[in-house]
Scaffold this motif. Structure first.
Motif, PDB file in Angstrom:
ATOM      1  N   VAL A  37       0.855  -1.191   0.000  1.00 53.71           N
ATOM      2  CA  VAL A  37       0.000   0.000   0.000  1.00 53.71           C
ATOM      3  C   VAL A  37       0.893   1.243   0.000  1.00 53.71           C
ATOM      4  O   VAL A  37       1.784   1.360   0.846  1.00 53.71           O
ATOM      5  CB  VAL A  37      -0.928   0.033   1.236  1.00 53.71           C
ATOM      6  N   PRO A  38       0.696   2.161  -0.940  1.00 58.00           N
ATOM      7  CA  PRO A  38       1.491   3.386  -0.945  1.00 58.00           C
ATOM      8  C   PRO A  38       1.426   4.108   0.395  1.00 58.00           C
ATOM      9  O   PRO A  38       0.378   4.164   1.031  1.00 58.00           O
ATOM     10  CB  PRO A  38       0.830   4.222  -2.051  1.00 58.00           C
ATOM     11  N   VAL A  39       2.588   4.638   0.808  1.00 57.02           N
ATOM     12  CA  VAL A  39       2.690   5.316   2.093  1.00 57.02           C
ATOM     13  C   VAL A  39       2.642   6.827   1.915  1.00 57.02           C
ATOM     14  O   VAL A  39       2.954   7.349   0.850  1.00 57.02           O
ATOM     15  CB  VAL A  39       3.972   4.914   2.858  1.00 57.02           C
ATOM     16  N   TYR A  40       2.279   7.497   2.986  1.00 55.78           N
ATOM     17  CA  TYR A  40       2.174   8.948   2.990  1.00 55.78           C
ATOM     18  C   TYR A  40       3.395   9.539   3.677  1.00 55.78           C
ATOM     19  O   TYR A  40       3.713   9.184   4.808  1.00 55.78           O
ATOM     20  CB  TYR A  40       0.903   9.380   3.715  1.00 55.78           C
ATOM     21  N   ALA A  41       4.060  10.446   2.990  1.00 57.12           N
ATOM     22  CA  ALA A  41       5.252  11.085   3.538  1.00 57.12           C
ATOM     23  C   ALA A  41       5.023  12.579   3.700  1.00 57.12           C
ATOM     24  O   ALA A  41       5.914  13.377   3.450  1.00 57.12           O
ATOM     25  CB  ALA A  41       6.443  10.830   2.629  1.00 57.12           C
ATOM     26  N   PRO A  48      -3.957  10.782   4.537  1.00 60.38           N
ATOM     27  CA  PRO A  48      -5.204  10.538   3.805  1.00 60.38           C
ATOM     28  C   PRO A  48      -5.662   9.094   4.027  1.00 60.38           C
ATOM     29  O   PRO A  48      -4.834   8.182   4.109  1.00 60.38           O
ATOM     30  CB  PRO A  48      -4.825  10.778   2.345  1.00 60.38           C
ATOM     31  N   VAL A  49      -6.941   8.888   4.111  1.00 63.12           N
ATOM     32  CA  VAL A  49      -7.489   7.579   4.458  1.00 63.12           C
ATOM     33  C   VAL A  49      -7.054   6.473   3.489  1.00 63.12           C
ATOM     34  O   VAL A  49      -6.904   5.325   3.887  1.00 63.12           O
ATOM     35  CB  VAL A  49      -9.031   7.652   4.591  1.00 63.12           C
ATOM     36  N   GLU A  50      -6.809   6.812   2.242  1.00 63.59           N
ATOM     37  CA  GLU A  50      -6.431   5.786   1.255  1.00 63.59           C
ATOM     38  C   GLU A  50      -4.992   5.314   1.403  1.00 63.59           C
ATOM     39  O   GLU A  50      -4.647   4.221   0.962  1.00 63.59           O
ATOM     40  CB  GLU A  50      -6.604   6.329  -0.175  1.00 63.59           C
ATOM     41  N   LEU A  51      -4.146   6.137   1.986  1.00 64.62           N
ATOM     42  CA  LEU A  51      -2.719   5.827   2.072  1.00 64.62           C
ATOM     43  C   LEU A  51      -2.353   5.238   3.433  1.00 64.62           C
ATOM     44  O   LEU A  51      -3.038   5.462   4.420  1.00 64.62           O
ATOM     45  CB  LEU A  51      -1.892   7.092   1.825  1.00 64.62           C
ATOM     46  N   ALA A  52      -1.257   4.505   3.448  1.00 64.25           N
ATOM     47  CA  ALA A  52      -0.759   3.925   4.689  1.00 64.25           C
ATOM     48  C   ALA A  52       0.161   4.916   5.387  1.00 64.25           C
ATOM     49  O   ALA A  52       0.776   5.778   4.752  1.00 64.25           O
ATOM     50  CB  ALA A  52       0.013   2.641   4.383  1.00 64.25           C
ATOM     51  N   ILE A  99      -3.144   4.367  -4.944  1.00 66.20           N
ATOM     52  CA  ILE A  99      -2.341   4.883  -6.065  1.00 66.20           C
ATOM     53  C   ILE A  99      -2.931   6.197  -6.557  1.00 66.20           C
ATOM     54  O   ILE A  99      -2.198   7.173  -6.765  1.00 66.20           O
ATOM     55  CB  ILE A  99      -2.249   3.840  -7.200  1.00 66.20           C
ATOM     56  N   ARG A 100      -4.250   6.252  -6.726  1.00 70.52           N
ATOM     57  CA  ARG A 100      -4.894   7.503  -7.160  1.00 70.52           C
ATOM     58  C   ARG A 100      -4.644   8.627  -6.156  1.00 70.52           C
ATOM     59  O   ARG A 100      -4.321   9.756  -6.532  1.00 70.52           O
ATOM     60  CB  ARG A 100      -6.393   7.295  -7.370  1.00 70.52           C
TER      61      ARG A 100
END
Length: 107
Positions: A37-41, A48-52, A99-100
């Motif tokens: 799962v793409p991570v948030y940096a 954001p809820v979609e990102l890890a 990803i989006r």
């Protein structure tokens, strides 16, 4: 079964050429967690809820959003090789939404 291996220059994760031909400069590669799962940096802002969440142990992976192959950054940095660690379905939830969200934040 043979392990698929991407091309990489030196021990630099930013130089990966995925097995499918994707690169950082082509369709992009994304930092991800151990589930792909793409991570948030984004620093101090909320994730954001979609990102890890960025992994506390910094155990990062590189996701190819074109084909779903995932490479373990630590392996690349230690050995200079980029074997495929696992694959994810980039067309299905939650990976597709992450990803989006990643690309929306990057533009």
């Amino acid at each position: 079964m043979d392990t698929e291996t991407a091309d990489v220059t030196g021990h630099d994760v930013t130089t990966i050429t995925c097995v499918c031909g994707n690169t950082v400069s082509k369709d992009g590669l994304i930092q991800a967690n151990s589930q792909g799962v793409p991570v948030y940096a984004g620093g101090n802002t909320s994730v954001p809820v979609e990102l890890a969440q960025w992994p506390a142990d910094e155990d990062l992976y590189t996701l190819c959003p074109a084909c779903g192959r995932v490479y373990r950054d630590a392996t690349i940095e230690e050995t200079g090789t980029a074997p495929v660690a696992f694959r994810v379905d980039v067309t299905a939830s939650p990976i597709a939404e992450a990803i989006r969200a990643h690309w929306n934040l990057s533009t």
